[in-house]
Write an enzyme that holds these catalytic residues in place. Sequence first.
Site, PDB file in Angstrom:
ATOM      1  CE  LYS A 104       8.653  60.509  52.042  1.00 47.49           C
ATOM      2  NZ  LYS A 104      10.136  60.447  52.026  1.00 47.49           N
TER       3      LYS A 104
HETATM    4  C1  LIG Z   1      10.879  60.648  50.857  1.00 49.72           C
HETATM    5  C2  LIG Z   1      12.289  61.102  51.026  1.00 49.72           C
HETATM    6  C3  LIG Z   1      13.023  61.680  49.962  1.00 49.72           C
HETATM    7  C4  LIG Z   1      12.462  61.802  48.573  1.00 49.72           C
HETATM    8  O1  LIG Z   1      11.449  62.749  48.462  1.00 49.72           O
HETATM    9  P1  LIG Z   1      10.452  62.708  47.211  1.00 49.72           P
HETATM   10  O2  LIG Z   1       9.442  63.754  47.471  1.00 49.72           O
HETATM   11  O3  LIG Z   1       9.862  61.321  47.184  1.00 49.72           O
HETATM   12  O4  LIG Z   1      11.269  62.962  45.995  1.00 49.72           O
HETATM   13  C5  LIG Z   1      14.308  62.115  50.217  1.00 49.72           C
HETATM   14  N1  LIG Z   1      14.866  61.979  51.440  1.00 49.72           N
HETATM   15  C6  LIG Z   1      14.198  61.433  52.478  1.00 49.72           C
HETATM   16  C7  LIG Z   1      14.891  61.298  53.794  1.00 49.72           C
HETATM   17  C8  LIG Z   1      12.888  60.969  52.316  1.00 49.72           C
HETATM   18  O5  LIG Z   1      12.247  60.411  53.359  1.00 49.72           O
END
Ligand SMILES: *Cc1c(COP(=O)(O)O)cnc(C)c1O
Length: 431
Positions: A104
Site C-alpha cells: 500500500k
Molecule cells: C490491502 C492488502 C491486500 C489486498 O489488496 P487489494 O488491493 O485490496 O485487493 C493484500 N495484502 C495486504 C498485505 C494488504 O495490505
Amino acid sequence: MKYYSTEGKSEKVSFERAVINGLAPDRGLYFPERIGVLDKKVFDIDNFQTLSFEIAKVLLDNAIPDNTLKTIIDSSFNFSVPLNKIDKNIYILELFHGPTAAFKDFGARFMAYTLNYLLARENKKVTILVATSGDTGSAVANGFYGMENIDVIILYPSNKVSHFQEKQLTTLGGNITALEVDGTFDDCQKLVKDAFVDSDLNSKISLSSANSINIARLYPQSFYYVWAYNLLKKENDEIICCTPSGNFGNLTAGLLAKKLSTPINKFIAATNINDVVPEYLDTGIFSPRSSKKTHSNAMDVGNPSNFARMLELYDGNRDKMAKDIVGFKVTDEETLSTISDVYKRTNYILDPHTAVGYFACEKFIKNSGNNKLPIVLLSTAHPSKFSEIIEKTINVKVDIPSELKKVLEKEKVSIKVSNKYDDFKNFLMGK
Ligand SMILES: *Cc1c(COP(=O)(O)O)cnc(C)c1O
C-alpha cells in the site's frame, strides 16, 4: 482526458478533480475514458523509477508536467522492488520494501505527492480523515507525512490495534494527528462518515479522504506489473500474475497494465474465504456479503469496491473477464500449511497474504498442467508484520526490518476522544 463515474450519474471530470474528489458524487469510482498503449521501448527499461515515469505519462496523459511527474515518482518510489525465483516457475515480486512494509506504500505515497501538488496549484489545503483498524492507516499516515497542503487525522480504536501498529500511527507528529477513540473500528468509521455529511463542518474546513479507490492510488500499482515483465522478458514472451486480493485494487491495476499492452497471459485472483470475485468468475453471480475474519485480514472484504472497475474493463461481460482471470479461494488452514511447506522446502517465509497467493499458484499449476510460463506472485506484506501467527506456524523468529523497528523507540502521541460525534466535531472545529 476525462474521467467518468462507474455509476454513470456524475459529470465527467479532469484528472485533478478525480484525485481531489476521490469518490464521484454519485458514489461511483472514477475511470479514465481512454487507456493508451505503451511504446515497445518501455519494455526494455531496467530502472523502476524511469519505467514508472514512462507508464505514468501514458496513463496521466499530460495532466501533470513531465518534470513534476518525475519528481513525484522519484520521491514516491525511493525503495527497491526485487523479484526472487522461489520454486519451479514461481517468482515472488516483493512489494514490501517501502516505509510501512506493505504494497500500500506504492499507492499511498504516489497519491500523497500527487494530491499535494494539485492542491498547491489551486492554492488549497485539505484535511484528510482516515478511520483505521490498524494497517491502512499507517501507509496513509506515512505517505502524507510532511505534505504542506494536507493535514491528516487518523482515528483508531483504543486498545484494539497492535502495539506496533499504534506506534506507527502515533509517532509521526507534524501534519499527522492520531485520535485514539474510546470505541470500536466501526465507531471510528461512523465518526468519519458523519463528518463528511455535516454541512456546517464542511462549510468551515475542506475535508477529504485517502480512500483506496482514489485513481491516484490505483495507477502506481500498475507500474510493478510491467516491471516484473521487463525483468523476465529475456527468457519469456509472456508472464502470468497472481495477486492476493481483497478490495481488488491491486488486481485491477494489473488489468490496466495488460490494457496498456504488457504481455500478461493470465491473472490469478487469490482470495481467502471472502471469495465474492472467484465465485463471480465461476458462476457469473456477484453476491456481496459481510466479510469473515481470517489470518490474511487485509483481504477480509465482502464487497470489493474495485469490482466496478473490473466490470468497466470487460464491458460487464463475465465470459470475457474469465478468459483473463482465474479465481481461487484459499482457507486459513491452507494458508498456514503453505507457509510451513514453503518454508521447509525453500527457507522463504511468506506472510499470510502472500501465502494465499502461493497456494493459488500451486493449484493453478496443478489444474492447468505443468505450465511453462513464469508466474509472478505479488508479495503484499513483509512477514514480520504478522510475526505472531508465523512464529506459531513454523517456530522460527521473524526479524523486523531495522527501518520498521525504529518506530518502537519513538514516543506515542495521541489525543483521546469519546465515540460521540459532538466531541469529534468540536475537536475538528477547534483546529
Ligand atoms: C490491502 C492488502 C491486500 C489486498 O489488496 P487489494 O488491493 O485490496 O485487493 C493484500 N495484502 C495486504 C498485505 C494488504 O495490505
